[in-house]
Design a protein around this motif. Structure first.
Motif, PDB file in Angstrom:
ATOM      1  N   HIS A 168       0.825  -1.205   0.000  1.00 48.00           N
ATOM      2  CA  HIS A 168       0.000   0.000   0.000  1.00 48.00           C
ATOM      3  C   HIS A 168       0.862   1.259   0.000  1.00 48.00           C
ATOM      4  O   HIS A 168       0.591   2.213  -0.755  1.00 48.00           O
ATOM      5  N   GLU A 169       1.885   1.250   0.841  1.00 48.92           N
ATOM      6  CA  GLU A 169       2.745   2.431   0.938  1.00 48.92           C
ATOM      7  C   GLU A 169       3.491   2.686  -0.361  1.00 48.92           C
ATOM      8  O   GLU A 169       3.737   3.840  -0.728  1.00 48.92           O
ATOM      9  N   ARG A 222       2.407   1.644  -3.402  1.00 51.16           N
ATOM     10  CA  ARG A 222       1.488   1.831  -4.505  1.00 51.16           C
ATOM     11  C   ARG A 222       1.042   3.294  -4.634  1.00 51.16           C
ATOM     12  O   ARG A 222       0.921   3.823  -5.749  1.00 51.16           O
ATOM     13  N   THR A 223       0.835   3.957  -3.509  1.00 57.27           N
ATOM     14  CA  THR A 223       0.313   5.318  -3.565  1.00 57.27           C
ATOM     15  C   THR A 223       1.292   6.285  -4.237  1.00 57.27           C
ATOM     16  O   THR A 223       0.915   6.974  -5.212  1.00 57.27           O
ATOM     17  N   ALA A 279       1.668   5.346  -7.921  1.00 55.43           N
ATOM     18  CA  ALA A 279       0.476   5.694  -8.714  1.00 55.43           C
ATOM     19  C   ALA A 279       0.473   7.187  -9.054  1.00 55.43           C
ATOM     20  O   ALA A 279       0.133   7.591 -10.189  1.00 55.43           O
ATOM     21  N   ASN A 280       0.878   8.012  -8.068  1.00 56.11           N
ATOM     22  CA  ASN A 280       0.918   9.460  -8.323  1.00 56.11           C
ATOM     23  C   ASN A 280       1.960   9.793  -9.383  1.00 56.11           C
ATOM     24  O   ASN A 280       1.710  10.599 -10.298  1.00 56.11           O
ATOM     25  N   GLU A 315       7.261  12.851  -4.243  1.00 57.35           N
ATOM     26  CA  GLU A 315       6.789  11.452  -4.216  1.00 57.35           C
ATOM     27  C   GLU A 315       7.989  10.486  -4.241  1.00 57.35           C
ATOM     28  O   GLU A 315       7.996   9.463  -3.546  1.00 57.35           O
ATOM     29  N   SER A 339      -3.513   9.101   7.224  1.00 56.59           N
ATOM     30  CA  SER A 339      -2.884   8.746   5.957  1.00 56.59           C
ATOM     31  C   SER A 339      -1.386   8.668   6.156  1.00 56.59           C
ATOM     32  O   SER A 339      -0.852   9.013   7.200  1.00 56.59           O
ATOM     33  N   ARG A 340      -0.692   8.222   5.116  1.00 53.14           N
ATOM     34  CA  ARG A 340       0.745   8.137   5.217  1.00 53.14           C
ATOM     35  C   ARG A 340       1.356   9.529   5.290  1.00 53.14           C
ATOM     36  O   ARG A 340       2.483   9.711   5.700  1.00 53.14           O
ATOM     37  N   THR A 341       0.568  10.566   4.830  1.00 52.50           N
ATOM     38  CA  THR A 341       1.099  11.918   4.893  1.00 52.50           C
ATOM     39  C   THR A 341       1.046  12.451   6.316  1.00 52.50           C
ATOM     40  O   THR A 341       1.984  13.054   6.809  1.00 52.50           O
TER      41      THR A 341
END
Length: 627
Positions: free
Chosen positions: A410-411, A413-414, A417-418, A444, A577-579
Motif C-alpha cells: 500500500h505504501e 502503490r500510492t 500511482a501518483n 513522491e 494517511s501516510r502523509t
C-alpha cells in the motif's frame, strides 16, 4: 498430578537394578551353597593342612631369632600344600609371600589366619583362664599349665647345639644296646626336630598285635636303668633362658611386694614361679610379672611376632560350567522383565512426545493454528506448553508478516500511482511538465526513498546486520543538533521546540544512529502536537548512563495502543494517511537502533495530556556488534 519424568525414569532404573540385585543374590547364594556343599568333605583335611603350616612356621620362629630365611620354608610349604602362604609383620610389611615369589601380586586377605608369637605364646590364654584353672585343678598342677607357654619347656631337645645333639644320639644308642643286652627288642629313631626317640617293644600283644612303647626325649623320667637321665635333660640354652626368666620374674614380684615361691619343673634343672600358697590362684600381678619375664627372656632367641595369611590358589567362578548356564538364564529373565516394564511405562512416556511430533509436522505443512493438549506439570507438560507458546508466536508473526506485506504494498502503490499518473498526463499533454510538477514528482520519489531506506534498516535488524560504529560523543550536543535540524518543521507547525541539557553528557555511541532514533521521536512529537504546543528534548544522568527524553503536550496515546507502538506499520489512529501518520516504521526502527546500543526505550502517555518517550543509553564503552 503426573509425576516428574525424571522421577519416573529413576523409579524404573531402581526397579531394574533391584531385579538385577535379586537375581545376582540368587545366583551367588545357589552357587555358593553348591560350592560349599562340595567342599564340606575337604574342610577337615584343609584345616589339618593349615594346622601343619602354622606348626612348621611356629617351630621356625622358636628356633631362629629373626624371620630371615623363612621365604624358603614358605615356598616349600606352598609347593607341598598348594596353598598361598604369606607372613607379614604386625604393621603389614610382607616378610615372605609365596604368590609374589611366582610373580603375582594379589592383595592379602582382610584378616590373618593366625598370629605367630613364640615369645608370648600361651600368655594370653593363661591370662584369661589362669584363675579358673587354678581353682579347678588339684594343688600343684596350675604351675605346670603355666610353664607350657614356654617353647623350651615343650621338649628337652629345644635349643640343642650340634654337639649336644650328637651326645643325645650317643646316649640313645647306649640305651638301645642296654635293652638288647637284656633280650628286649629296642630301636632308635634319629634326626628330625624332636631329637632321638627310643622305641622298646613291650613283648605283650593285644589280639595278636604286638604292643610297643615309644620312649621320646622330653617324656617324664623313667625308672629304668637302661634309660639315662641325661637323655631327658634340657639344653644349655633352655637352662640359661629359664634362669633369666626366673630372675626377671623374681625381681618384678619383689618390687611389687607379691609373695611367691619357686617350684621345680618335670625337666631337671628348670624352675618356675608359683604363688606362695599353691592352693591359691595366680594374682594379676604374678600373671603380669611372669608373662613379661618370659617374653623378655625369649626375645633374643626367637623370632618376633608375625601375621600368617593363608589363601587358595584359585577362586570359585560362578560363570564356569553349569554356573554359566544359570547365569545366562537369569540374565535373560532380568532383561525380559526390564523390557516388559520399559515397554509398559515407555508407552505412557512416548504418547505425549508422539503428539508433539504430529503437531510439529502439521505446522511444517502450514497449519500454524495447531496446538497439543497438555495435562500435568512434569517436564513433558512443560514442553507441551512451550510448543503451544511457540506455535502462538509463529502464528502471530505470520499474521504480522502478511500485514506488513500488505502495508508495504500500500505504501509503495500510492506514490508510484501518483508518479505514474502525472507522467502519463504529461505525456498526453494534459499536464505541462513545469517546475511545480517536477517538484511534486521529486516529493513522491523522496517518500519512496525514505520508505525503502526504512525497510532496509528493518531488514538489516532482522538479519542481525544492523551495525553501529561507537565513538565518544557528547549527548547534550547531539540533542541540540537534533533540535536545530527539526526547528524549521516545528516553526512551520507553530510548535515550540527546545532542548534542556545540564552540561556535557559524554557517552560512547554511534552519532548518526542516535540522531536518527532521537530525530524519529522529535518528528513524531511535532506531527502530533497541535499549534501552540510544546516539545522538549532533554538529557539527564541516570544510573550508569543517560536518559534522552522527548516530551510533548500533544494529543497523547490511548493506553490500549501503548504495547503496540513499536510494531511495524502500527498506527494508533488507522484513519491517518501516510502523509499525516507516516509510514508506521519510525518507532520500530528507533527501537532497533536503541537496542543496538544496549539501551532501552519506553513510553508513557495519556490522552489530551501528551506523551513522554525515554531512551536510556549506557555511558560505558561496548564492542560493536549486531543488533
Amino acid at each position: 498430578m503426573r509425576r516428574s519424568v525424571l522421577l519416573r525414569f529413576l523409579g524404573l532404573s531402581l526397579a531394574v537394578a533391584l531385579g538385577a540385585v535379586i537375581a545376582t543374590a540368587v545366583i551367588a547364594t545357589y552357587s555358593t551353597s553348591e560350592k560349599l556343599q562340595g567342599e564340606i568333605a575337604e574342610n577337615a583335611s584343609q584345616l589339618q593342612t593349615d594346622g601343619e603350616i602354622y606348626s612348621r612356621l611356629n617351630e621356625y620362629a622358636g628356633e631362629h631369632p629373626t624371620w630371615s630365611g623363612v621365604d624358603k620354608v614358605v615356598k616349600q610349604l606352598a609347593d607341598e600344600t598348594g596353598r598361598r602362604i604369606a607372613v607379614t609383620e604386625p604393621d603389614g610389611t610382607v616378610i615372605a609371600d609365596s604368590a609374589r615369589m611366582l610373580g603375582a601380586g594379589p592383595e592379602l586377605p582382610s584378616m590373618p589366619a593366625a598370629t605367630i608369637d613364640v615369645r608370648n605364646e600361651g600368655n594370653a590364654l593363661f591370662t584369661k583362664a589362669s584363675a579358673a584353672i587354678a581353682t579347678r585343678m588339684p594343688p600343684g598342677k596350675a604351675e605346670a599349665r603355666v610353664m607350657m607357654s614356654a617353647p623350651y619347656l615343650m621338649s628337652p631337645s629345644w635349643g640343642l647345639t650340634d654337639q649336644e645333639r650328637r651326645e643325645r644320639d650317643r646316649l640313645a644308642d647306649q640305651a638301645v644296646a642296654c635293652y638288647q643286652s637284656k633280650g628286649t627288642t629296642a630301636t632308635v629313631s634319629k634326626g628330625g626336630g624332636e631329637g632321638p626317640q627310643v622305641i622298646v617293644e613291650s613283648g605283650g600283644s593285644v589280639d595278636g598285635v604286638a604292643v610297643t612303647q615309644v620312649m621320646k626325649v622330653g617324656a617324664a623320667p623313667v625308672d629304668d636303668e637302661c634309660m639315662p637321665a641325661e637323655l631327658n635333660a634340657p639344653s644349655a640354652k633352655a637352662l640359661m633362658i629359664n634362669q633369666d626368666e626366673v630372675r626377671r620374674a623374681v625381681s618384678c614380684l619383689k618390687a611389687a611386694g607379691e609373695p611367691f615361691s619357686l617350684s621345680s619343673y618335670k625337666l631337671p634343672g628348670l624352675q618356675t614361679v608359683v604363688p606362695a600358697n599353691t592352693d591359691q590362684p595366680f594374682s594379676q600381678t604374678m600373671i603380669e610379672c611372669t608373662s613379661k619375664a618370659r617374653s623378655d627372656a625369649l626375645a633374643p632367641y626367637v623370632a618376633p611376632e608375625a601375621r600368617l595369611y593363608l589363601g587358595a590358589k584359585n577362586a570359585f567362578n560362578v560363570f564356569s560350567g553349569e554356573g554359566l548356564l544359570r547365569t545366562a538364564a537369569t540374565a535373560l529373565g532380568v532383561l525380559l522383565i526390564a523390557a516388559l516394564v520399559m515397554v509398559f511405562a515407555g508407552r505412557r512416556l512416548v504418547r505425549p512426545i508422539l503428539a508433539l511430533t504430529g503437531a510439529a509436522q502439521r505446522m511444517t505443512n502450514g497449519d500454524h493454528a495447531t496446538r497439543v493438549p497438555v495435562a500435568g506439570k512434569d517436564e513433558v507438560a512443560r514442553l507441551g506448553h512451550a510448543f503451544n507458546a511457540m506455535a502462538e508466536s509463529i502464528q502471530h508473526h505470520d499474521h504480522q508478516r502478511k500485514a506488513m506485506v500488505s502495508d508495504v504494498a500500500h505504501e509503495l502503490r500510492t506514490p508510484l500511482a501518483n508518479i505514474k499518473g502525472y507522467l502519463v498526463a504529461s505525456e498526453d499533454g494534459v499536464v505541462a511538465l513545469d517546475q511545480a510538477l517536477v517538484s511534486s514528482l521529486l516529493e513522491e520519489a523522496g517518500l519512496l526513498e525514505r520508505l525503502v531506506v526504512d525497510l532496509q534498516d528493518l531488514a538489516l535488524a532482522d538479519a542481525g546486520k544492523l551495525r553501529v560504529h561507537p565513538e565518544l560523543r557528547d549527548l547534550s550536543e547531539l540533542a541540540q543538533q537534533v533540535v536545530s535540524a527539526h526547528r524549521p518543521a516545528a516553526e512551520a507547525a507553530e510548535v515550540s521546540l527546545i532542548a534542556e541539557v545540564n552540561g556535557p553528557a559524554p557517552a560512547v555511541v554511534d552519532n548518526a544512529r542516535v540522531r536518527q532514533a532521537l530525530g524519529n521521536l522529535v518528528s513524531n512529537a511535532i506531527r502530533f502536537t497541535p499549534s501552540g504546543g510544546k516539545v522538549v528534548v532533554g538529557v539527564r544522568r541516570a544510573g550508569d548512563g543517560y536518559n534522552l527524553t522527548v516530551v510533548d503536550n500533544g494529543t497523547g496515546i490511548a493506553a490500549e495502543h501503548l504495547p503496540h507502538l513499536f510494531d511495524r506499520f502500527y498506527r494508533a489512529e488507522h484513519s491517518r494517511s501516510r502523509t499525516t501518520g507516516g509510514s508506521g516504521l519510525g518507532l520500530a526502527i528507533t527501537k532497533h537502533l536503541v537496542e543496538a546500543h544496549h539501551g532501552t526505550i519506553t513510553v508513557t502517555s495519556k490522552l489530551t495530556h501528551g506523551s513522554t518517550f525515554t531512551i536510556h543509553l549506557p555511558s560505558r564503552p561496548f564492542p560493536p556488534d549486531k543488533a
